[in-house]
Design a protein around this motif. Structure first.
Motif, PDB file in Angstrom:
ATOM      1  N   UNK A 189       3.581  -3.461 -11.779  1.00 42.52           N
ATOM      2  CA  UNK A 189       2.820  -2.760 -12.958  1.00 42.52           C
ATOM      3  C   UNK A 189       2.920  -1.314 -12.882  1.00 42.52           C
ATOM      4  N   UNK A 190       3.360  -0.809 -11.522  1.00 39.11           N
ATOM      5  CA  UNK A 190       3.421   0.676 -11.499  1.00 39.11           C
ATOM      6  C   UNK A 190       4.873   0.932 -12.097  1.00 39.11           C
ATOM      7  N   UNK A 192       5.180  13.461 -12.054  1.00 37.67           N
ATOM      8  CA  UNK A 192       5.450  13.196 -13.462  1.00 37.67           C
ATOM      9  C   UNK A 192       4.700  13.764 -14.645  1.00 37.67           C
ATOM     10  N   UNK A 193       3.399  13.503 -14.421  1.00 47.04           N
ATOM     11  CA  UNK A 193       2.321  14.087 -15.241  1.00 47.04           C
ATOM     12  C   UNK A 193       2.447  15.456 -15.502  1.00 47.04           C
ATOM     13  N   UNK A 194       2.525  16.124 -14.408  1.00 41.24           N
ATOM     14  CA  UNK A 194       2.520  17.664 -14.308  1.00 41.24           C
ATOM     15  C   UNK A 194       3.670  18.103 -14.960  1.00 41.24           C
ATOM     16  N   UNK A 202       0.835  -1.139   0.062  1.00 43.82           N
ATOM     17  CA  UNK A 202      -0.087   0.041  -0.097  1.00 43.82           C
ATOM     18  C   UNK A 202       0.983   1.326   0.028  1.00 43.82           C
ATOM     19  N   UNK A 203       1.850   1.374   0.635  1.00 42.44           N
ATOM     20  CA  UNK A 203       2.759   2.418   0.758  1.00 42.44           C
ATOM     21  C   UNK A 203       3.565   2.606  -0.557  1.00 42.44           C
ATOM     22  N   UNK A 204       4.048   1.708  -1.057  1.00 42.10           N
ATOM     23  CA  UNK A 204       4.661   1.705  -2.460  1.00 42.10           C
ATOM     24  C   UNK A 204       3.950   2.155  -3.321  1.00 42.10           C
ATOM     25  N   UNK A 263       1.915   8.872  -6.448  1.00 44.03           N
ATOM     26  CA  UNK A 263       2.371  10.402  -6.180  1.00 44.03           C
ATOM     27  C   UNK A 263       3.216  10.814  -7.140  1.00 44.03           C
ATOM     28  N   UNK A 264       4.211   9.925  -7.104  1.00 42.31           N
ATOM     29  CA  UNK A 264       5.229  10.213  -8.465  1.00 42.31           C
ATOM     30  C   UNK A 264       5.082  10.255  -9.781  1.00 42.31           C
TER      31      UNK A 264
END
Length: 439
Positions: A230-231, A210-212, A197-199, A205-206
């Motif tokens: 998958x992330x 990155x999208x922004x 869950x933490x990862x 969030x990263x």
């Protein structure tokens, strides 16, 4: 399992590992509990079959030896034969009981009891044979047997207490270890779930940041998410998307506004990439012959349309080759480039020339088309008759080690182009291993 290896696993694999680890701990607790219960059951059965039987037989033997002592004492006084017969029957019972005791008990006191009883029996045999045996000797022999019985009972009691203590200790260990294993399994499942869950939250969030950054035009930004699950794969896709957007932006800035084909920067990048990869390819340098005279006669608008259609024609001809690595670019003016695989090169040249020659008459007036030429002024100001526009293709078969840079390839292709333009009409030359092939 190392942390960096675990981070490379997919989410499904991590969940499976979590469930398997938890299940293994709980299964270990169950197996340990069952095995301990079986072990305790064996101990209890052993106590019931051996220790209790041994105690019962010991009591019976003690009663027999007491009876034998009484019978021997009475015979010593009365000398009646029936006492001897009763003694001998009890002796047979004692020996049988002693053998049974040997089978269920392994205490050393059993051998001592057998030895002391043999001494008592020897004196009793002398007594019943009417030999001289004093009452004191018989009492001493009986006392030694009684002492052997006491030692045997003591060892039996200690053995029983030891087994009961081992059973109690094993029961306590079973309860503690089973609880620890069960709690350990649950704890591992919770820890892995928390880490996942933490990862997951940190990676999301990263990716948002990155999208922004990419949306703001920072195409070089890296999300900083390790590959594996998958992330991580999604982060790699983000990086590839950003790289592709950067390339598309550069291509858009570099592309010819007329033909929309990639320009010099993209051409150089494509060549350098193949050189880095040590690939074998053919670089086709294309040039329109008599284009200046056409531009002078029909004007830049018609000339621009011809260039645009030529770019489209070259691109479609190369696409029909079904070469996934093929590339088409527009150097500028009437110069074009096509990069194809070595086995597709000749087919590409033939397709382009065939399509171009079929297209070009439509760009001339009926008069010029019938004449097959136009009147014009060359670059030196001399009036001349110019044939219809044709296309010349200089193709270099490039192998690893032939050229070091894209500039070297461009220079060599320009030299070959000058040679191919010496022939009239549309034609091509393919240079393979310094051998000249001309059509």
């Amino acid at each position: 399992m190392p942390v960096h290896y675990f981070s490379r696993l997919t989410l499904i694999q991590k969940m499976i590992i979590s469930f398997v680890a938890s299940g293994l701990f709980i299964l270990a607790a169950l197996i340990y509990s069952v095995s301990s219960m079986v072990s305790m059951h064996r101990v209890q059965v052993g106590i019931a079959r051996n220790d209790l039987t041994a105690a019962t037989v010991t009591i019976s033997l003690h009663e027999i030896i007491l009876a034998q002592e009484r019978l021997a004492g009475r015979y010593q006084i009365l000398h009646q034969r029936e006492f001897r017969e009763l003694y001998e029957r009890n002796a047979v019972r004692f020996i049988e009981g002693l053998e049974k005791l040997r089978r269920v008990s392994h205490e050393s006191a059993v051998d001592i009891l057998a030895s002391e009883y043999a001494g008592f029996a020897g004196m009793a045999t002398k007594l019943f044979a009417d030999q001289v045996v004093s009452p004191a000797e018989m009492r001493q022999a009986g006392a030694r047997v009684e002492k052997a019985f006491e030692r045997l009972r003591t060892e039996q009691q200690r053995s029983l207490e030891r087994k009961l203590k081992e059973s109690d200790d094993q029961e306590s260990r079973t309860v503690v270890i089973s609880i620890v294993l069960a709690i350990g399994g649950v704890a591992i499942a919770f820890v892995i779930a928390f880490l996942m869950i933490y990862s997951f939250a940190a990676s999301i969030g990263k990716l948002q940041r990155a999208t922004h950054r990419i949306a703001d035009g920072d195409f070089d930004h890296q999300p900083g998410i390790p590959p594996g699950d998958e992330i991580g794969t999604l982060a790699q896709d983000f990086s590839r998307m950003a790289e592709r957007l950067k390339q598309l932006e550069q291509i858009s800035l570099d592309a010819s506004p007329l033909t929309r084909l990639p320009g010099n920067i993209a051409i150089e990048r494509s060549l350098n990439r193949r050189l880095r990869e040590q690939a074998t390819f053919v670089m086709c340098y294309m040039d329109l012959d008599n284009f200046k005279s056409y531009n002078d006669r029909y004007g830049y608008i018609k000339a621009s349309e011809l260039l645009k259609e030529t770019g489209r024609l070259i691109h479609e001809a190369v696409v029909r080759l079904d070469d996934p690595e093929a590339f088409v670019g527009h150097i500028g003016g009437d110069d074009f480039v096509a990069i194809v695989s070595a086995e597709k090169a000749e087919a590409a040249c033939r397709e382009i020339i065939s399509d171009f020659d079929a297209m070009i008459p439509a760009y001339y007036s009926e008069e010029d088309r019938s004449a097959g030429a136009i009147n014009g002024i060359d670059r030196y100001g001399v009036p001349r008759i110019f044939p219809l526009v044709s296309i010349s293709i200089a193709a270099l078969d490039c192998h690893p080690g032939d050229y070091a840079t894209a500039a070297e390839i461009a220079t060599a292709a320009a030299q070959v182009k000058d040679h191919v333009k010496e022939s009239s009409g549309s034609n091509y030359i393919i240079i393979r291993e310094a051998e000249l092939h001309e059509v």
